[in-house]
Scaffold this motif. Structure first.
Motif, PDB file in Angstrom:
ATOM      1  N   ALA A   1     -38.976 -15.203 -23.625  1.00  0.00           N
ATOM      2  CA  ALA A   1     -37.914 -15.942 -24.329  1.00  0.00           C
ATOM      3  C   ALA A   1     -37.065 -16.684 -23.302  1.00  0.00           C
ATOM      4  O   ALA A   1     -35.931 -16.321 -23.031  1.00  0.00           O
ATOM      5  CB  ALA A   1     -37.062 -14.990 -25.159  1.00  0.00           C
ATOM      6  N   GLY A   2     -37.649 -17.682 -22.715  1.00  0.00           N
ATOM      7  CA  GLY A   2     -36.923 -18.436 -21.695  1.00  0.00           C
ATOM      8  C   GLY A   2     -37.351 -18.010 -20.314  1.00  0.00           C
ATOM      9  O   GLY A   2     -38.227 -17.165 -20.131  1.00  0.00           O
ATOM     10  N   ARG A   3     -36.702 -18.610 -19.361  1.00  0.00           N
ATOM     11  CA  ARG A   3     -37.047 -18.315 -17.968  1.00  0.00           C
ATOM     12  C   ARG A   3     -36.670 -16.896 -17.593  1.00  0.00           C
ATOM     13  O   ARG A   3     -35.522 -16.489 -17.727  1.00  0.00           O
ATOM     14  CB  ARG A   3     -36.318 -19.279 -17.042  1.00  0.00           C
ATOM     15  CG  ARG A   3     -36.832 -20.675 -17.196  1.00  0.00           C
ATOM     16  CD  ARG A   3     -36.197 -21.575 -16.198  1.00  0.00           C
ATOM     17  NE  ARG A   3     -36.686 -22.927 -16.473  1.00  0.00           N
ATOM     18  CZ  ARG A   3     -36.304 -23.971 -15.829  1.00  0.00           C
ATOM     19  NH1 ARG A   3     -35.408 -23.877 -14.872  1.00  0.00           N
ATOM     20  NH2 ARG A   3     -36.785 -25.155 -16.136  1.00  0.00           N
ATOM     21  N   ASP A   4     -37.657 -16.159 -17.148  1.00  0.00           N
ATOM     22  CA  ASP A   4     -37.450 -14.795 -16.651  1.00  0.00           C
ATOM     23  C   ASP A   4     -36.758 -13.884 -17.657  1.00  0.00           C
ATOM     24  O   ASP A   4     -36.040 -12.959 -17.270  1.00  0.00           O
ATOM     25  CB  ASP A   4     -36.661 -14.821 -15.333  1.00  0.00           C
ATOM     26  CG  ASP A   4     -37.345 -15.643 -14.257  1.00  0.00           C
ATOM     27  OD1 ASP A   4     -38.589 -15.586 -14.180  1.00  0.00           O
ATOM     28  OD2 ASP A   4     -36.644 -16.347 -13.513  1.00  0.00           O
ATOM     29  N   GLN A   5     -36.927 -14.142 -18.937  1.00  0.00           N
ATOM     30  CA  GLN A   5     -36.333 -13.297 -19.964  1.00  0.00           C
ATOM     31  C   GLN A   5     -37.401 -12.910 -20.978  1.00  0.00           C
ATOM     32  O   GLN A   5     -38.385 -13.614 -21.167  1.00  0.00           O
ATOM     33  CB  GLN A   5     -35.205 -14.032 -20.692  1.00  0.00           C
ATOM     34  CG  GLN A   5     -34.031 -14.395 -19.819  1.00  0.00           C
ATOM     35  CD  GLN A   5     -32.972 -15.159 -20.609  1.00  0.00           C
ATOM     36  OE1 GLN A   5     -32.966 -15.192 -21.824  1.00  0.00           O
ATOM     37  NE2 GLN A   5     -32.058 -15.775 -19.887  1.00  0.00           N
ATOM     38  N   THR A   6     -37.174 -11.780 -21.612  1.00  0.00           N
ATOM     39  CA  THR A   6     -38.026 -11.364 -22.724  1.00  0.00           C
ATOM     40  C   THR A   6     -37.130 -10.959 -23.881  1.00  0.00           C
ATOM     41  O   THR A   6     -35.924 -10.731 -23.704  1.00  0.00           O
ATOM     42  CB  THR A   6     -38.937 -10.175 -22.344  1.00  0.00           C
ATOM     43  OG1 THR A   6     -38.112  -9.069 -21.970  1.00  0.00           O
ATOM     44  CG2 THR A   6     -39.894 -10.539 -21.231  1.00  0.00           C
TER      45      THR A   6
END
Length: 168
Positions: A120-125
């Motif tokens: 869910a986006g850069r470097d996110q879950t």
């Protein structure tokens, strides 16, 4: 009659992909009839900070393929973003539908209350219940990018109406 969340999501994605194919065909014909290089249409965006028509179609196909693949418990296929023509974008949608409709229906419908973790986006879950993921992430994202594709071409004067967007 009872339907699984994933079967409803699959039906909606199929409708969006079919409609987008028709919208793109009308866009290609409109550009041709007016003697406009199709790159003008494919690189158009509604606002400077929005994606181009080409990218909108790519994202619609990606959200469907990646999301439904995750629901089926398989590694999502990566479609390369190499399209430069209306015809190639239509082929991408057909390929995306082939992938999505070929996924194991039982696996997609399994454990609707179980959780799924996804990028869910850069470097996110993010982690959501599987049914919520299908209804609140996959389908709205495919629908949003389908709507933006329609809106870009409508803005360019392509004679489109609600029936075109609905796939009718």
């Amino acid at each position: 009659m009872s339907h699984s969340t994933s079967s409803v999501a699959l039906a909606q994605i199929g409708q969006y992909y079919r409609a987008m194919g028709g919208v793109l065909a009308k866009g290609a014909q409109h550009a041709k009839d007016r003697g406009v290089d199709e790159q003008t249409y494919l690189n158009w965006r509604l606002a400077p900070d929005m994606f181009t028509l080409t990218r909108q179609v790519q994202l619609a196909s990606d959200f469907g393929v990646r999301g439904m693949s995750r629901l089926a418990g398989v590694e999502p296929v990566s479609l390369p973003d190499t399209e430069t023509t209306f015809m190639e974008l239509q082929a991408r949608l057909a390929k995306a539908w082939e992938i999505v409709s070929g996924l194991d229906a039982e696996a997609m419908a399994a454990d609707p209350d179980g959780e799924i973790t996804f990028p869910a986006g850069r470097d996110q879950t993010m982690t959501l219940p599987r049914g919520v993921y299908a209804c609140n992430m996959i389908v709205p994202n495919v629908g949003f990018h389908a709507a933006m594709s329609y809106a870009i071409l409508r803005h360019l004067g392509v004679p489109l109406g609600k029936r075109d967007f609905m796939g009718g």
